[in-house]
Design a protein around this motif. Structure first.
Motif, PDB file in Angstrom:
ATOM      1  N   SER A  54      30.349  23.186 -37.090  1.00  0.00           N
ATOM      2  CA  SER A  54      31.741  23.635 -37.048  1.00  0.00           C
ATOM      3  C   SER A  54      31.831  25.138 -36.779  1.00  0.00           C
ATOM      4  CB  SER A  54      32.425  23.311 -38.378  1.00  0.00           C
ATOM      5  OG  SER A  54      32.392  21.919 -38.642  1.00  0.00           O
TER       6      SER A  54
ATOM      7  N   ASP B 127      37.031  25.445 -37.312  1.00  0.00           N
ATOM      8  CA  ASP B 127      37.240  24.220 -36.555  1.00  0.00           C
ATOM      9  C   ASP B 127      36.266  23.174 -37.095  1.00  0.00           C
ATOM     10  OD1 ASP B 127      37.742  22.252 -34.725  1.00  0.00           O
ATOM     11  OD2 ASP B 127      37.061  23.358 -32.970  1.00  0.00           O
TER      12      ASP B 127
ATOM     13  N   ARG C  11      34.493  20.116 -37.316  1.00  0.00           N
ATOM     14  CA  ARG C  11      34.251  19.043 -36.344  1.00  0.00           C
ATOM     15  C   ARG C  11      33.572  17.823 -36.944  1.00  0.00           C
ATOM     16  NH1 ARG C  11      32.482  22.596 -30.955  1.00  0.00           N
ATOM     17  NH2 ARG C  11      34.477  23.721 -30.795  1.00  0.00           N
TER      18      ARG C  11
ATOM     19  N   LYS D  15      37.729  15.257 -38.638  1.00  0.00           N
ATOM     20  CA  LYS D  15      37.821  16.595 -38.063  1.00  0.00           C
ATOM     21  C   LYS D  15      39.213  17.186 -38.284  1.00  0.00           C
ATOM     22  CE  LYS D  15      39.018  15.036 -33.376  1.00  0.00           C
ATOM     23  NZ  LYS D  15      38.656  15.105 -31.948  1.00  0.00           N
TER      24      LYS D  15
ATOM     25  N   GLU E  42      28.316  27.779 -35.606  1.00  0.00           N
ATOM     26  CA  GLU E  42      28.018  26.464 -36.177  1.00  0.00           C
ATOM     27  C   GLU E  42      27.682  26.610 -37.661  1.00  0.00           C
ATOM     28  OE1 GLU E  42      24.546  23.294 -35.336  1.00  0.00           O
ATOM     29  OE2 GLU E  42      25.881  23.631 -33.629  1.00  0.00           O
TER      30      GLU E  42
END
Length: 296
Positions: free
Chosen positions: A31, A72, A74, A80, A242
């Motif tokens: 993410s 964000d 994911r 999500k 990430e």
């Protein structure tokens, strides 16, 4: 990232809370996230703290720190979604902490951030985050855009522009980040502290090398932020391509105290969550393009 042993020990176990099924731990992976800090007026920040328990963190220049974090998410336990945090760095205690020192002795001063607003993409995220951990979540239209030289995220509510952040995309992702953070929330007129552990590599820019902008719209959830006298240039920006984050199953909760009895509840109550469903659908993405006039 030092995850408590009790969390590691129940990895793979199941839990069911308010109808939401969890495979533990509650975590997110793969993410991307951005974070930026802007100096703001200390006295104005103090006025936004609930009760007597929290105090703005004071930097060596005597100013408070307004922090924007957008993640964000994911891959998570509940699907999500984007999470958009607007907060003020703070300490917890009977009196304000000294300048800068709480950044070093975080546990002693209860250093964390007080979350002013926390829009998210999905209803199930509101139900879980607000109903279980007391976070001030609500559903809104959000986006997260990664471009060649810039990362941006926009927040709209009820068809009205609320907030936007843009940061320069760093050329190098070099800094290993592994830490635990404390988020303070105000729910049911109680003070709730939730804890998250995360690690990632980050592109960090500080001082004059930090390039970014924020835009504050007219929506009631955000327009008061203009009174904070937020500086136009960020103190720092950070891009984490990430992250791996784990939300603690433990949270702390205290009564919020006042010098005199408040006339009304000063936060959302249980009525704001009882009818929420497990919907993972997002609202339509933000559409407002004339945001330049709202630049800080």
């Amino acid at each position: 990232m030092k995850i408590p042993k009790r969390i590691r020990d129940y990895t793979g176990k199941k839990s069911l809370v308010d109808g939401i099924p969890f495979t533990l731990p509650v975590e997110a992976t793969k993410s991307p996230a951005i974070m930026a800090g802007f100096f703001c007026d200390y006295e104005k920040a103090t006025e936004l703290m609930p009760g007597n328990e929290l105090h703005p963190f004071k930097y060596i220049n005597g100013k408070a720190l307004f922090i924007v974090t957008v993640i964000d998410y994911r891959v998570t336990t509940i699907g999500k979604y984007i999470e958009y945090s607007l907060a003020i760095a703070c300490t917890k205690g009977a009196r304000p902490g000294p300048k800068l020192l709480p950044a070093v002795f975080m546990k002693s001063y209860g250093t964390g951030q007080y979350v002013l607003d926390l829009p998210v993409s999905s209803e199930i995220s509101v139900k879980g985050g607000k109903g279980i951990w007391g976070m001030p979540k609500h559903q809104a239209s959000l986006d997260f855009k990664i471009e060649a030289n810039q990362i941006s995220s926009q927040y709209e509510k009820d068809g009205e522009f609320a907030f936007r952040i843009e940061i320069e995309k760093p050329q190098k992702i070099w800094l290993p980040v592994s830490l635990a953070s404390v988020n303070y929330s105000h729910f049911r007129n109680m003070l709730v502290a939730s804890y998250i552990y995360f690690k990632s590599k980050a592109g960090l820019q500080i001082g004059k090398s930090a390039v970014g902008s924020i835009y504050v719209g007219d929506h009631p959830r955000t327009r008061y932020l203009r009174d904070l006298k937020i500086e136009s240039s960020p103190f720092f920006t950070m891009y984490l391509p990430e992250i791996h984050g784990v939300l603690d199953d433990h949270f702390d909760c205290w009564f919020v105290t006042y010098d005199s009895m408040p006339a009304t509840m000063k936060s959302d109550g249980l009525d704001s969550i009882v009818n929420l469903k497990l919907n993972e659908e997002w609202l339509a993405p933000p559409k407002f393009t004339d945001y330049q006039k709202f630049k800080i």
